[in-house]
Each structure stands twice: as structure tokens, then as C-alpha cells.
Design a protein around this motif. Structure first.
Motif, PDB file in Angstrom:
ATOM      1  N   GLU A 195     -28.907  64.633 -46.355  1.00  0.00           N
ATOM      2  CA  GLU A 195     -27.913  63.576 -46.151  1.00  0.00           C
ATOM      3  C   GLU A 195     -28.071  62.474 -47.191  1.00  0.00           C
ATOM      4  O   GLU A 195     -27.069  61.942 -47.706  1.00  0.00           O
ATOM      5  N   ASN A 196     -29.315  62.108 -47.476  1.00  0.00           N
ATOM      6  CA  ASN A 196     -29.559  61.091 -48.515  1.00  0.00           C
ATOM      7  C   ASN A 196     -29.090  61.584 -49.881  1.00  0.00           C
ATOM      8  O   ASN A 196     -28.531  60.813 -50.682  1.00  0.00           O
TER       9      ASN A 196
ATOM     10  N   ALA B  84     -32.378  64.984 -43.100  1.00  0.00           N
ATOM     11  CA  ALA B  84     -32.238  63.603 -43.582  1.00  0.00           C
ATOM     12  C   ALA B  84     -32.261  63.550 -45.110  1.00  0.00           C
ATOM     13  O   ALA B  84     -31.505  62.792 -45.733  1.00  0.00           O
TER      14      ALA B  84
ATOM     15  N   GLU C  80     -23.024  69.510 -49.516  1.00  0.00           N
ATOM     16  CA  GLU C  80     -22.362  69.670 -48.223  1.00  0.00           C
ATOM     17  C   GLU C  80     -22.632  71.053 -47.628  1.00  0.00           C
ATOM     18  O   GLU C  80     -22.823  71.193 -46.413  1.00  0.00           O
TER      19      GLU C  80
ATOM     20  N   LEU D 194     -26.173  71.007 -46.391  1.00  0.00           N
ATOM     21  CA  LEU D 194     -26.255  70.165 -45.206  1.00  0.00           C
ATOM     22  C   LEU D 194     -25.727  70.921 -43.974  1.00  0.00           C
ATOM     23  O   LEU D 194     -26.349  70.888 -42.893  1.00  0.00           O
TER      24      LEU D 194
ATOM     25  N   LYS E 213     -26.675  63.702 -50.441  1.00  0.00           N
ATOM     26  CA  LYS E 213     -25.217  63.647 -50.447  1.00  0.00           C
ATOM     27  C   LYS E 213     -24.727  62.215 -50.673  1.00  0.00           C
ATOM     28  O   LYS E 213     -23.796  61.975 -51.461  1.00  0.00           O
ATOM     29  N   THR E 214     -25.355  61.261 -49.987  1.00  0.00           N
ATOM     30  CA  THR E 214     -24.978  59.847 -50.157  1.00  0.00           C
ATOM     31  C   THR E 214     -25.178  59.398 -51.604  1.00  0.00           C
ATOM     32  O   THR E 214     -24.342  58.683 -52.177  1.00  0.00           O
TER      33      THR E 214
ATOM     34  N   GLN F 227     -27.820  72.075 -40.663  1.00  0.00           N
ATOM     35  CA  GLN F 227     -27.389  71.717 -39.316  1.00  0.00           C
ATOM     36  C   GLN F 227     -27.231  72.971 -38.451  1.00  0.00           C
ATOM     37  O   GLN F 227     -27.590  72.970 -37.259  1.00  0.00           O
TER      38      GLN F 227
END
Length: 480
Positions: free
Chosen positions: A224-225, A221, A187, A190, A227-228, A194
């Protein structure tokens, strides 16, 4: 505005790190899990059933009493009397709970009484006793060995199962904490990415659609992947934790200090002792079979001496009252295929005459199953060899496990010491950042990120504490 976003994010992370201070202790979680887990319930039931089985094998014999008798009606000539009569044959056998199976027999072969006007009656009461003296082991030592081995094995498996259950919970909690660390780091990365994209657009160092912008979006991206992926793995780990403990995962509170003292046992752990007992059992089974081989005819595996004796009276009350007295005794000796016996008696007749008697006998027989006995003995000798190999393998396994545990404990302690230095270094960086911020040399974001690095050491400290508890359980299992 971007700096404020990062500051708010970092403050949230700090709160998350500090949140576990009011959560449940790990020891409390373990106790609750043991009460909720069907796995532990099954372990407890298996232990209870095994204890009952052991207790049944250890129940001491009590005095046995057998009462029997017959009642018959006769319409026939009885001695000097011809009349209807009733005949009773009572008997009581008392067996004492000792190694010699002492038996006391009280009874009467017959008590006869006429049921007419005639006054005829007769009785033959007697009392006898027998006792067996064994000259050697008749298999009792083997029974005791197997019982002791069974008790040791049951207790070891029970305690090892509990340690493994606890360690599986420690391991799962450590896994979740590691995912939480990864998630916080993801996070942060990320948000930084950003912020970089937003700043680049504002400062016009890049434009939407440019190669640099597309590369920055691609990196975003990927983050984000990542983190997912972490969220999915953490969700799965929490589900597994719930299945394991029967509890919903919550923040972890205090983790007790582990005792990492481990002493190498020269004789090995319980597994080694069980293997040694298996070797002793195999040797005893061979010795017992060898005694059976030479005892086929008598059915006795050790030399034994049976001593018995009795006293009886025969009384007849008819026209002439007659009373006979008799005492008798005997011995029987069994040794292998040979047996001998001797019996003596002395009877007093009504006229005062004494009638002594002596009887001596003996027998011998060969072994008709010699071929199969030889094969059985060879099999048992092979069992001894196998048990000896298993014992050596158990000792080698213990030595290997103990050596590996000592190495793992040392490695863990070195990792903890190194991490303490790193944690100290992070703390120094935070203090330097705070001082630099006060001088206007760095931004608030730099200070917050340094503070985050310090607070994240809490997670790693917890993971190390859980790993230490796992090592402690390994040490306990190797010292059972």
C-alpha cells in the motif's frame, strides 16, 4: 469470489491499456505544447530579435546625398563695386555605395549679386569627384567572418533549443508511462496479497494475531505504501508535464517511428565549425592589428590610393566681363607610416594665358605607441592559441558525443530486439494458459494475469518509442 475480483481487476487493466488508442498523437501534443509554452515563445522572440540584428548588419548602403548652403547679406565693397549684395554658397555631395566611397561634389563657392541698380554679379561653380582604391583587406573580411559566425550560432542555438524542448516532453511522457506501469503492477500485487490473506483466513491456515498473519499484513502495508508513493510521484510528473507543455496530461495516442540513422561528420557539428571560425577570426584580428601598428600616422590599415579631380569656372559680370577656367586633379598614396601626394592644375585666364602648376608632397612618422602595440599583438597571439585549443576541445567533444550516441542507439536497438523476444514469449505463455484453461489445468485468474503481462508490453513499447525519438533529436543536434 476472489477469482472474480482478480478477473474484474485484470479486465479493467486491459481497458486502461487499450484506452490510449483514441487519444492525441504525440506529434499533435508537441505542436500544441509549442504554441502554449512560454519557453518556446521566449525562444522565438530571441530568434526574431537576433534575426533583426543580423538584418541590420546586412543592410546595404544606399546613395547618400547631402545638400548644404549659406545665404548672406553684405554691405561692403565687392571687387570693383561698392554696393549692398546677396551672396549664396550652395553645395551638393553625392556619395556612392561602393567600396571606394566615390564622392561627387557639385557646388559654388559663392554666387554674388548686387541688389541695387548696379549690374554686378559673380559665380564660381565647380564639380569634383574622388575615389579611393584599397590594396588589401581593411577589416571587411573580419566583419564578414563575425557576421557569418553570429548567424550560424543563432540558428544552431534556436534549433537545438527546439530539439531539447521536444525531448523534454518525450522524457516526461515516458516517465509518466513508467509510473502507470508501476501502478498497475502495484495494484495487482496488492490485490493478490489481499486475496492471499482472505484465503488463508477462510482455509484456516492462519489466524488473526498469529505471526504469519502479522507478516502478511506487514507485506500488505508495504504494498500500500508503494502504491501511495507511485501515485504521488505520478501526480508530480503530471504537474511538471502541465507546466512544461501547458496541457493537461491525457492518455497518449500514436507515437511516430523515429529515424535513428546517424552519420558521423568528419568536420564536426556546428559547434566545431563555430570554434573553427573563432580561430579564423582571432587570426584575422591579429593580422589587422599588425597592419594598424605600422599605420598609426595615416590611420589606414591597408595601402590605399585616393584619386580626385575637379573642374571650375569663375565668372564676373561687371564693367568688364571676365571668365576663368580651371581643372585640377590629385592623388594621395598611403602605405604604413609613409604617405605621398601629388596635385596638378591648369587655369585659363581671361587674356588667354594658361597657368599650369604641380605640387608634390610626402610625410613619414614613427610609431609612438610601439610598446603598447607589442603587448596588444602578444595578447592577440595568445587569443589564437586559446581559440586553437577551443577548436580541438570542440572536435573532441563532438567525437565523444557522436561515439556515445552511436553506442546508445545500438544499445537501444538491442534492448528493443530483446524485448520483442520477451513480448513473443509472453504471448506464447498466454496461448499456453488459454489452452491449459480449456483443459481445466489452470484457473481463469492464471489466464487473465498472462493476458495482463501481454497487454503491459504496450506500455514498454511506447516507452521505447519515446526513447527512440529522444535519440533521434540527439542525432539531429549533432548533425546541425
Amino acid at each position: 469470489m476472489d477469482a472474480k475480483r482478480i478477473t474484474i481487476f485484470v479486465c479493467c487493466i486491459v481497458l486502461l491499456v487499450l484506452a490510449p488508442l483514441g487519444a492525441a498523437d504525440v506529434s499533435t501534443i508537441i505542436e500544441q505544447a509549442k504554441r502554449n509554452s512560454s519557453r518556446i515563445q521566449l525562444i522565438e522572440l530571441q530568434k526574431a530579435n537576433s534575426d533583426i540584428s543580423i538584418a541590420m548588419g546586412e543592410v546595404e548602403e544606399t546613395t547618400g546625398i547631402t545638400v548644404s548652403g549659406e545665404v548672406s547679406y553684405k554691405d561692403a565693397v565687392l571687387v570693383s563695386n561698392s554696393s549692398n549684395s546677396v551672396e549664396i554658397s550652395p553645395s551638393i555631395v553625392i556619395t556612392l555605395p561602393n567600396d571606394g566611397n566615390t564622392k561627387i561634389t557639385v557646388g559654388a563657392s559663392s554666387i554674388t549679386k548686387t541688389i541695387t541698380s548696379d549690374s554686378y554679379w559673380s559665380a564660381n561653380p565647380s564639380i569634383g569627384m574622388s575615389h579611393t582604391f584599397k590594396f588589401g583587406d581593411n577589416g571587411d573580411a573580419l566583419t564578414d567572418l563575425k557576421l557569418a559566425q553570429q548567424k550560424l550560432s543563432i540558428d544552431y542555438q534556436y534549433r537545438e533549443s527546439l530539439y531539447n524542448f521536444e525531448s523534454s516532453i518525450y522524457s516526461k511522457i515516458a516517465e509518466i508511462l513508467a509510473y502507470e506501469m508501476d501502478l498497475l503492477d502495484a495494484e495487482k500485487n496488492l490485490l493478490v496479497q489481499q486475496t492471499q490473506i482472505s484465503n488463508a483466513l477462510k482455509l484456516k491456515t492462519t489466524t488473526e494475531g498469529s505471526t504469519t498473519y502479522r507478516n502478511m499484513q506487514l507485506n500488505l502495508a508495504k504494498l500500500e505504501n508503494a502504491k501511495t508513493s507511485i501515485l504521488r510521484k505520478m501526480a508530480m510528473a503530471k504537474t511538471q508535464y502541465e507546466q512544461l507543455t501547458g496541457l493537461v496530461y491525457e492518455d497518449i495516442g500514436e507515437i511516430g517511428a523515429a529515424d535513428l540513422e546517424f552519420s558521423y561528420l568528419p568536420t564536426g557539428d556546428t559547434n566545431v565549425i563555430i570554434a573553427a571560425m573563432e580561430l579564423e577570426i582571432a587570426s584575422e584580428e591579429l593580422a589587422l592589428q599588425q597592419r594598424r601598428t605600422v599605420s598609426t600616422s595615416t590611420g589606414k590599415t591597408t595601402p590605399s590610393l585616393v584619386v580626385d579631380g575637379s573642374a571650375s569656372i569663375r565668372h564676373i559680370d561687371d564693367i568688364l566681363t571676365q571668365t576663368n577656367y580651371k581643372i585640377q586633379g590629385g592623388i594621395d598614396y598611403y602605405a604604413g607610416s609613409f604617405s605621398t601626394s601629388a596635385a596638378a592644375s591648369l587655369e585659363w585666364l581671361p587674356n588667354g594665358t594658361r597657368v599650369p602648376s604641380l605640387t608634390i608632397g610626402g610625410s613619414w612618422s614613427n610609431n609612438p605607441t610601439v610598446a603598447s602595440d607589442v603587448m596588444e599583438i602578444q595578447t592577440l597571439q595568445n587569443d589564437i592559441t586559446i581559440a586553437g585549443i577551443n577548436y580541438q576541445e570542440a572536435m573532441l567533444t563532438y567525437q565523444s558525443d557522436a561515439g556515445q550516441l552511436e553506442a546508445d542507439i545500438l544499445s537501444h536497438q538491442l534492448d528493443v530486439e530483446a524485448f520483442k523476444e520477451e513480448a513473443s514469449y509472453r504471448q506464447q505463455l498466454l496461448e499456453d494458459a488459454i489452452e491449459a484453461f480449456e483443459r481445466g489445468l489452470v484457473t481463469q485468474t492464471d489466464v487473465d494475469q498472462a493476458r495482463l503481462d501481454v497487454e503491459l508490453t504496450t506500455y514498454q513499447n511506447r516507452i521505447y518509442a519515446l526513447q527512440a525519438l529522444i535519440l533521434e533529436n540527439r542525432a539531429k543536434a549533432l548533425q546541425l
